[in-house]
Design a protein around this motif. Structure first.
Motif, PDB file in Angstrom:
ATOM      1  N   ASN A 274       0.853  -1.165   0.000  1.00  0.00           N
ATOM      2  CA  ASN A 274       0.000   0.000   0.000  1.00  0.00           C
ATOM      3  C   ASN A 274       0.897   1.224   0.000  1.00  0.00           C
ATOM      4  OD1 ASN A 274      -1.953   1.892   0.279  1.00  0.00           O
ATOM      5  ND2 ASN A 274      -2.761   1.093   2.220  1.00  0.00           N
ATOM      6  N   SER A 275       0.566   2.216  -0.717  1.00  0.00           N
ATOM      7  CA  SER A 275       1.364   3.432  -0.751  1.00  0.00           C
ATOM      8  C   SER A 275       0.775   4.524   0.143  1.00  0.00           C
ATOM      9  CB  SER A 275       1.472   3.943  -2.193  1.00  0.00           C
ATOM     10  OG  SER A 275       0.196   4.309  -2.668  1.00  0.00           O
ATOM     11  N   PHE A 276      -0.280   4.203   0.890  1.00  0.00           N
ATOM     12  CA  PHE A 276      -0.949   5.175   1.749  1.00  0.00           C
ATOM     13  C   PHE A 276      -0.182   5.266   3.066  1.00  0.00           C
ATOM     14  CE2 PHE A 276      -4.335   6.215   4.829  1.00  0.00           C
ATOM     15  CZ  PHE A 276      -4.683   7.454   4.320  1.00  0.00           C
ATOM     16  N   HIS A 277       0.341   6.432   3.407  1.00  0.00           N
ATOM     17  CA  HIS A 277       1.139   6.636   4.629  1.00  0.00           C
ATOM     18  C   HIS A 277       0.544   7.784   5.430  1.00  0.00           C
ATOM     19  CE1 HIS A 277       4.515   7.000   7.305  1.00  0.00           C
ATOM     20  NE2 HIS A 277       4.681   8.265   6.947  1.00  0.00           N
ATOM     21  N   VAL A 278       0.313   7.530   6.731  1.00  0.00           N
ATOM     22  CA  VAL A 278      -0.223   8.566   7.610  1.00  0.00           C
ATOM     23  C   VAL A 278       0.914   9.026   8.509  1.00  0.00           C
ATOM     24  CG1 VAL A 278      -1.897   9.108   9.397  1.00  0.00           C
ATOM     25  CG2 VAL A 278      -2.489   7.512   7.571  1.00  0.00           C
ATOM     26  N   PRO A 279       1.394  10.255   8.361  1.00  0.00           N
ATOM     27  CA  PRO A 279       2.481  10.736   9.222  1.00  0.00           C
ATOM     28  C   PRO A 279       1.953  10.997  10.634  1.00  0.00           C
ATOM     29  CG  PRO A 279       1.744  12.490   7.789  1.00  0.00           C
ATOM     30  CD  PRO A 279       0.997  11.255   7.385  1.00  0.00           C
ATOM     31  N   PRO A 280       2.796  10.795  11.641  1.00  0.00           N
ATOM     32  CA  PRO A 280       2.335  11.059  13.017  1.00  0.00           C
ATOM     33  C   PRO A 280       2.105  12.555  13.241  1.00  0.00           C
ATOM     34  CG  PRO A 280       4.673  10.556  12.990  1.00  0.00           C
ATOM     35  CD  PRO A 280       4.175  10.352  11.590  1.00  0.00           C
TER      36      PRO A 280
END
Length: 145
Positions: free
Chosen positions: A5-11
């Motif tokens: 998956n290329s979906f990244h949620v930054p903190p």
């Protein structure tokens, strides 16, 4: 099969300058007082535990008998192990004699923990629960239980 998956949620970043503004001075004082109280209790517990450790070292150390003589040329180490149960100790007078093939040591009394007892401790202190006694012959490096 590979999944990706290329979906990244930054903190989320925390802005500490705005975080502390949300606490009132009363809340800050309560938090600081709680932390200081916990630190003081912890320090007192460490001091108490260290003193108890020092007392244990005294109890577990080697205690020469009062009637030992410098001219003695044969030595024994006697370990007295009481059982782990309430009331295992005694205040009665207790002594010992070590007998060998050729002779015996005569009667001796240990200064703190003793091996025979006369039931003179009175009440709940007259009995004694003895687990075992180990006698080490220092010259031969033999241990007898």
């Amino acid at each position: 099969m590979t999944f990706s998956n290329s979906f990244h949620v930054p903190p989320n970043r925390i802005d500490f300058s705005s975080v502390f503004l949300k606490f009132s001075p009363l809340n800050q004082a309560a938090v600081m007082a709680t932390l200081i109280l916990i630190l003081i209790i912890y320090a007192l517990a460490i001091i108490w535990a260290r003193r108890q450790d020092r007392l244990d070292v005294l109890k577990w150390g080697v205690t020469p008998l009062a009637d030992n003589f410098f001219s003695d040329n044969y030595f024994y180490v006697i370990k007295v192990i009481t059982g782990i149960r309430p009331g295992a100790g005694t205040r009665s007078r207790v002594g010992f004699v070590i007998a060998g093939e050729d002779m015996d040591t005569g009667r001796f009394e240990l200064p703190y923990i003793r091996i025979w007892h006369d039931n003179s401790g009175g009440g709940k202190h007259s009995g004694w629960y003895l687990s075992r006694i180990e006698v080490q012959d220092v010259q031969r490096n033999e241990t007898f239980v």
